[in-house]
Write a protein that holds these residues in place. Structure first.
Motif, PDB file in Angstrom:
ATOM      1  N   VAL A  83       0.843  -1.204   0.000  1.00 20.27           N
ATOM      2  CA  VAL A  83       0.000   0.000   0.000  1.00 20.27           C
ATOM      3  C   VAL A  83       0.878   1.252   0.000  1.00 20.27           C
ATOM      4  CG1 VAL A  83      -1.622   1.353   1.404  1.00 20.27           C
ATOM      5  CG2 VAL A  83      -2.024  -1.081   1.041  1.00 20.27           C
ATOM      6  N   ASN A  86       2.457   1.758  -3.398  1.00 15.70           N
ATOM      7  CA  ASN A  86       1.470   2.265  -4.359  1.00 15.70           C
ATOM      8  C   ASN A  86       1.209   3.755  -4.158  1.00 15.70           C
ATOM      9  OD1 ASN A  86       1.163  -0.199  -5.588  1.00 15.70           O
ATOM     10  ND2 ASN A  86      -0.771  -0.709  -4.579  1.00 15.70           N
ATOM     11  N   VAL A  87       1.085   4.176  -2.912  1.00 12.62           N
ATOM     12  CA  VAL A  87       0.816   5.596  -2.623  1.00 12.62           C
ATOM     13  C   VAL A  87       1.997   6.457  -3.078  1.00 12.62           C
ATOM     14  CG1 VAL A  87       0.525   7.279  -0.758  1.00 12.62           C
ATOM     15  CG2 VAL A  87      -0.798   5.160  -0.747  1.00 12.62           C
ATOM     16  N   ARG A  89       4.327   5.746  -5.390  1.00 11.72           N
ATOM     17  CA  ARG A  89       4.518   5.707  -6.845  1.00 11.72           C
ATOM     18  C   ARG A  89       3.360   6.312  -7.631  1.00 11.72           C
ATOM     19  NH1 ARG A  89       6.940  -0.356  -7.733  1.00 11.72           N
ATOM     20  NH2 ARG A  89       8.973   0.055  -6.833  1.00 11.72           N
ATOM     21  N   GLN A  90       2.113   6.033  -7.206  1.00 11.80           N
ATOM     22  CA  GLN A  90       0.965   6.400  -8.039  1.00 11.80           C
ATOM     23  C   GLN A  90      -0.030   7.329  -7.349  1.00 11.80           C
ATOM     24  OE1 GLN A  90      -0.609   2.570  -9.045  1.00 11.80           O
ATOM     25  NE2 GLN A  90       1.203   1.957 -10.195  1.00 11.80           N
ATOM     26  N   ALA A  93      -4.955   7.531  -4.630  1.00  3.29           N
ATOM     27  CA  ALA A  93      -6.064   6.857  -5.309  1.00  3.29           C
ATOM     28  C   ALA A  93      -5.710   5.413  -5.674  1.00  3.29           C
ATOM     29  CB  ALA A  93      -6.459   7.631  -6.562  1.00  3.29           C
ATOM     30  N   ALA A  94      -4.438   5.117  -5.836  1.00  7.85           N
ATOM     31  CA  ALA A  94      -4.007   3.773  -6.239  1.00  7.85           C
ATOM     32  C   ALA A  94      -3.484   2.962  -5.053  1.00  7.85           C
ATOM     33  CB  ALA A  94      -2.925   3.896  -7.302  1.00  7.85           C
ATOM     34  N   ALA A  95      -3.833   3.352  -3.849  1.00  9.71           N
ATOM     35  CA  ALA A  95      -3.273   2.720  -2.652  1.00  9.71           C
ATOM     36  C   ALA A  95      -3.473   1.205  -2.626  1.00  9.71           C
ATOM     37  CB  ALA A  95      -3.872   3.346  -1.401  1.00  9.71           C
ATOM     38  N   ASP A  97      -4.398  -0.844  -5.262  1.00  8.18           N
ATOM     39  CA  ASP A  97      -4.313  -1.516  -6.562  1.00  8.18           C
ATOM     40  C   ASP A  97      -3.311  -2.669  -6.510  1.00  8.18           C
ATOM     41  OD1 ASP A  97      -6.105   0.311  -7.484  1.00  8.18           O
ATOM     42  OD2 ASP A  97      -4.671   1.457  -8.697  1.00  8.18           O
ATOM     43  N   GLY A  98      -3.778  -3.870  -6.767  1.00  8.02           N
ATOM     44  CA  GLY A  98      -2.907  -5.036  -6.852  1.00  8.02           C
ATOM     45  C   GLY A  98      -2.285  -5.482  -5.544  1.00  8.02           C
TER      46      GLY A  98
END
Length: 188
Positions: A83, A86-87, A89-90, A93-95, A97-98
């Protein structure tokens, strides 16, 4: 092209079944080894001669929790790292994802087996299983019960199985049938 949802669900279910099977097998072996060692070192008894098959199987729940506890902790740490990554890097909103796929990928049955063996080694090192203490069971076998047995009232219950019990009758280990005992909680 995105994969259909059904194969992912099957893969996830297969992972859960394989992982729990591996952890259960480790727990069963750990329980058998720990109980056999404790019985021999404490009372000089063969665990498999005293315990019923139910006792051997049910005895695996405590080690199973010891194996699954560290696995769950590592799973939560890995999910937190995924998580956070993701936060960073992206964005927020993408916390998530995957996160599930990347975290589950860490726990193959072979890795779970390795984790379980490490957890069991830690339990063996930090527990009193392998310390010989004649007449005194390891703390993880403590029942907190007193039994009134024939010719031995007020005996401490050292171990309680589904059909048998080991009592401390005036300093001597004594095996009694469980249904012949009147059990009560020991006073602190």
């Amino acid at each position: 092209m995105p994969e259909p949802a059904e194969p992912k669900r099957k893969i996830t279910l297969l992972w859960v079944v394989e992982s729990l099977s591996t952890a259960s097998g480790i727990a069963f072996l750990a329980s058998a080894i720990a109980h056999a060692t404790a019985f021999y070192m404490t009372w000089g008894l063969n665990y498999f001669a005293v315990a019923s098959p139910t006792d051997v199987v049910m005895g695996a729940f405590n080690p199973l929790l010891m194996v699954l506890g560290p696995a769950l902790a590592i799973l939560l740490i890995a999910a937190s790292i995924a998580v956070t990554t993701n936060v960073v890097r992206q964005g927020p909103a993408a916390a998530f994802d995957g996160v599930f796929q990347s975290t589950i990928g860490l726990f193959t049955p072979l890795r779970l087996l390795a984790l379980g063996l490490v957890a069991l080694a830690a339990v063996a090192v930090f527990s009193d299983v392998f310390v010989p203490r004649p007449g005194r069971p390891p703390s993880w076998l403590y029942t907190g019960l007193i039994a009134d047995a024939p010719d031995c009232p007020g005996a401490r219950v050292q171990w309680l199985g589904s059909q048998s019990a080991i009592l401390d009758c005036r300093g001597q280990a004594r095996i009694e049938r469980r249904d012949a005992l009147r059990l009560r909680v020991a006073a602190s």
